[in-house]
Design a protein around this motif. Sequence first.
Motif, PDB file in Angstrom:
ATOM      1  N   MET A   1       0.421  48.871  32.025  1.00 45.17           N
ATOM      2  CA  MET A   1       1.606  49.469  31.417  1.00 45.17           C
ATOM      3  C   MET A   1       1.467  50.988  31.463  1.00 45.17           C
ATOM      4  O   MET A   1       0.385  51.527  31.302  1.00 45.17           O
ATOM      5  CB  MET A   1       1.730  48.992  29.967  1.00 45.17           C
ATOM      6  CG  MET A   1       2.913  49.516  29.259  1.00 45.17           C
ATOM      7  SD  MET A   1       3.052  48.716  27.636  1.00 45.17           S
ATOM      8  CE  MET A   1       4.285  49.745  26.928  1.00 45.17           C
ATOM      9  N   SER A   2       2.559  51.655  31.646  1.00 45.57           N
ATOM     10  CA  SER A   2       2.573  53.114  31.652  1.00 45.57           C
ATOM     11  C   SER A   2       2.313  53.628  30.245  1.00 45.57           C
ATOM     12  O   SER A   2       2.596  52.934  29.268  1.00 45.57           O
ATOM     13  CB  SER A   2       3.933  53.617  32.120  1.00 45.57           C
ATOM     14  OG  SER A   2       4.191  53.217  33.435  1.00 45.57           O
ATOM     15  N   THR A   4       2.893  55.034  26.766  1.00 44.04           N
ATOM     16  CA  THR A   4       4.102  54.867  25.958  1.00 44.04           C
ATOM     17  C   THR A   4       3.984  55.673  24.672  1.00 44.04           C
ATOM     18  O   THR A   4       2.985  55.583  23.970  1.00 44.04           O
ATOM     19  CB  THR A   4       4.300  53.377  25.610  1.00 44.04           C
ATOM     20  OG1 THR A   4       4.389  52.632  26.830  1.00 44.04           O
ATOM     21  CG2 THR A   4       5.559  53.165  24.796  1.00 44.04           C
ATOM     22  N   ILE A   6       6.233  56.363  21.180  1.00 42.48           N
ATOM     23  CA  ILE A   6       7.359  55.906  20.380  1.00 42.48           C
ATOM     24  C   ILE A   6       7.546  56.875  19.217  1.00 42.48           C
ATOM     25  O   ILE A   6       6.609  57.110  18.448  1.00 42.48           O
ATOM     26  CB  ILE A   6       7.113  54.479  19.843  1.00 42.48           C
ATOM     27  CG1 ILE A   6       6.886  53.506  21.012  1.00 42.48           C
ATOM     28  CG2 ILE A   6       8.276  54.028  18.959  1.00 42.48           C
ATOM     29  CD1 ILE A   6       6.339  52.160  20.610  1.00 42.48           C
ATOM     30  N   LEU A  27       3.402  44.639  21.220  1.00 45.11           N
ATOM     31  CA  LEU A  27       2.543  45.429  22.104  1.00 45.11           C
ATOM     32  C   LEU A  27       1.069  45.223  21.760  1.00 45.11           C
ATOM     33  O   LEU A  27       0.225  45.073  22.662  1.00 45.11           O
ATOM     34  CB  LEU A  27       2.905  46.922  22.014  1.00 45.11           C
ATOM     35  CG  LEU A  27       4.262  47.312  22.595  1.00 45.11           C
ATOM     36  CD1 LEU A  27       4.585  48.767  22.253  1.00 45.11           C
ATOM     37  CD2 LEU A  27       4.309  47.093  24.098  1.00 45.11           C
ATOM     38  N   GLU A  32      -1.571  46.087  24.662  1.00 44.01           N
ATOM     39  CA  GLU A  32      -1.015  47.312  25.246  1.00 44.01           C
ATOM     40  C   GLU A  32      -1.262  48.486  24.302  1.00 44.01           C
ATOM     41  O   GLU A  32      -1.039  48.381  23.103  1.00 44.01           O
ATOM     42  CB  GLU A  32       0.496  47.166  25.469  1.00 44.01           C
ATOM     43  CG  GLU A  32       0.892  46.033  26.373  1.00 44.01           C
ATOM     44  CD  GLU A  32       0.574  46.281  27.832  1.00 44.01           C
ATOM     45  OE1 GLU A  32       0.200  47.411  28.199  1.00 44.01           O
ATOM     46  OE2 GLU A  32       0.706  45.325  28.616  1.00 44.01           O
ATOM     47  N   PHE A  34      -0.364  52.224  22.918  1.00 47.45           N
ATOM     48  CA  PHE A  34       0.802  53.087  22.774  1.00 47.45           C
ATOM     49  C   PHE A  34       0.507  54.105  21.688  1.00 47.45           C
ATOM     50  O   PHE A  34      -0.414  53.947  20.903  1.00 47.45           O
ATOM     51  CB  PHE A  34       2.060  52.278  22.440  1.00 47.45           C
ATOM     52  CG  PHE A  34       1.987  51.545  21.126  1.00 47.45           C
ATOM     53  CD1 PHE A  34       2.494  52.102  19.965  1.00 47.45           C
ATOM     54  CD2 PHE A  34       1.401  50.289  21.055  1.00 47.45           C
ATOM     55  CE1 PHE A  34       2.413  51.424  18.757  1.00 47.45           C
ATOM     56  CE2 PHE A  34       1.328  49.597  19.853  1.00 47.45           C
ATOM     57  CZ  PHE A  34       1.833  50.165  18.704  1.00 47.45           C
TER      58      PHE A  34
END
Length: 70
Positions: A1-2, A4, A6, A27, A32, A34
């Motif tokens: 995943m790139s 991220t 938020i 996530l 993942e 982030f």
Amino acid sequence: MSPTLILHGMADDNVVFAHSTRLFHELQGRGEMFEMMTYPGQRHGIRGEERQRHRTQTIMDFFDRHLKDG
């Protein structure tokens, strides 16, 4: 995943914070990574000069970490 990032105004009534917490949960469940920054009392748009500066610096720092050449 790139990478991220938020950003969320905690008083947002357009995208309520509970929706974001569901995203965070999903996530995390997928393993993942982030980054997130919350803005207490802010709605869908971040208001106020100091908070807008903070938001811009947060974004620029994120870009520096993830988009600068090695």
